[in-house]
Design an enzyme around this catalytic site. Sequence first.
Site, PDB file in Angstrom:
ATOM      1  N   ARG A 184      12.441  -0.192  -2.937  1.00  0.00           N
ATOM      2  CA  ARG A 184      12.113  -0.013  -1.516  1.00  0.00           C
ATOM      3  C   ARG A 184      13.365   0.084  -0.651  1.00  0.00           C
ATOM      4  NH1 ARG A 184       8.460  -4.256  -2.588  1.00  0.00           N
ATOM      5  NH2 ARG A 184       9.636  -5.696  -1.253  1.00  0.00           N
ATOM      6  N   THR A 378       3.995  -5.854  -5.569  1.00  0.00           N
ATOM      7  CA  THR A 378       4.925  -4.992  -6.304  1.00  0.00           C
ATOM      8  C   THR A 378       4.816  -3.566  -5.768  1.00  0.00           C
ATOM      9  OG1 THR A 378       4.446  -6.411  -8.210  1.00  0.00           O
ATOM     10  CG2 THR A 378       5.763  -4.454  -8.628  1.00  0.00           C
ATOM     11  N   ASP A 379       5.451  -3.343  -4.625  1.00  0.00           N
ATOM     12  CA  ASP A 379       5.403  -2.068  -3.907  1.00  0.00           C
ATOM     13  C   ASP A 379       6.744  -1.359  -4.098  1.00  0.00           C
ATOM     14  OD1 ASP A 379       5.362   0.015  -2.103  1.00  0.00           O
ATOM     15  OD2 ASP A 379       4.836  -1.205  -0.359  1.00  0.00           O
ATOM     16  N   PHE A 380       6.719  -0.193  -4.733  1.00  0.00           N
ATOM     17  CA  PHE A 380       7.950   0.554  -5.004  1.00  0.00           C
ATOM     18  C   PHE A 380       8.365   1.468  -3.858  1.00  0.00           C
ATOM     19  CE2 PHE A 380       6.849  -0.890  -9.193  1.00  0.00           C
ATOM     20  CZ  PHE A 380       8.073  -1.037  -9.837  1.00  0.00           C
TER      21      PHE A 380
END
Length: 437
Positions: A184, A378-380
Amino acid sequence: MAEISIISTTLVGPVSTKEPTTRIELTPWELQFLPHGPIQKGLLFRKPTPPPQENSVIDHLKTSLSRTLDLFYPLAGRLGTTVNDDNTTYFFINCNGAGAQFVHAAADCVTVADILESVYVPRIVHSFFPLNGVRNSEGVSQPLLGVQVTELVDGIFIGCTINHSIADGASFWHFFNSWSEISRGSNEITLSPVLDRWFLDDAHYPIPIPQSMLAFTNFPPSPPVQERVFHFTKEKIAVLKARANAEMGTDQISSLQALLALLWRSVTRSRRFPEDQESWYAFLIGMRPRMRPPLPQQYFGAAAQSGIVTMKAGELLERGLGHAAWQMNKMFAAYTALEATNFLESWMKNPQPLSDINLIINNSLFASSSPRFNVYGTDFGWGRPIAVRSGGGNKPYGKTTLFQGADEGSIDIEACLFPKTFEAMMEDAEFMEAVTV
């Protein structure tokens, strides 16, 4: 369902060329996993909008993975060994920077709905993971970390495989969460890993591992099973917890203990076991908070022991939800720092594969993972995941994998059972009152 196609397979190493610690010894908590399979968990995402340029997501994930390996550099190494004159073997992590495996794949005919709307987890999901069929002891020649990014018609699945002899579930999600932070755009991660291993005072390391342990058969063959994901809302779980505690006149039974007691009773009822049939529920118990002083949250390694609750089928079904949950509560409470010390001292004298999970044959259950792990954070960089699934490793009958649910306070349980058992559970009023189909 359609097959997947492998587009490329590469090795990704750390960005930094700085010489890290070259050798890390392994503890009994880690060495017990050598004969078994790795951890395999993966996340399903909607495709980014607007659609990115070809390979831009892949290149970005490779770059961010390389930067993450600067911090988690043991994952870019291999297992090292020294064979002794008595035919025992020393195992350790060789931090040689050989690289993590990165696979780019495509499943051009598979949609997000194919995965989410199927009653049973489609078999093709297992092919979304790298390093299938590899034992932890093979980390001498195989990567300790493998990542596979599979492009679907309208989604992306990121499957991650980590050698269980160097990391447990807590460390697995620590790495996955940290990689997504760097993806991110963050220059720092929330929790830097503590790579130093914790050993008993006056313990002698490395520990010689006998060939008999390495020859251990992971799981005995079992008849074909299916996998199904059950969803339990925060509200339904609260009702179960209140009921279990009320039945036992206590307030000590946790939400998870009440929920797993419900599942255990339903499987036992659905299998129509004789009243005198012994049934087991085995668990992997995280030891970080149980040590004195506690190990830090970011301790990177494996720090888990197996625990087991046994009960005859008649007692399990006749004495109520609260009784089953209370037996679990007592078992978990027994896993203290003293118990850990006794286990570690005993194991060093007589190394054994992870115990209890080999009991999971037809009439037993085994729980792994935890709903406390941060799955949906879990955000890419293109949004939070919409689902989590596990790979095909370590999947005998009775395996139950516990996940944080997508909604706050909810829990998902991925169960591995016979189709007839699932069908009978759908007719079980107690279970169906709690589950959200």
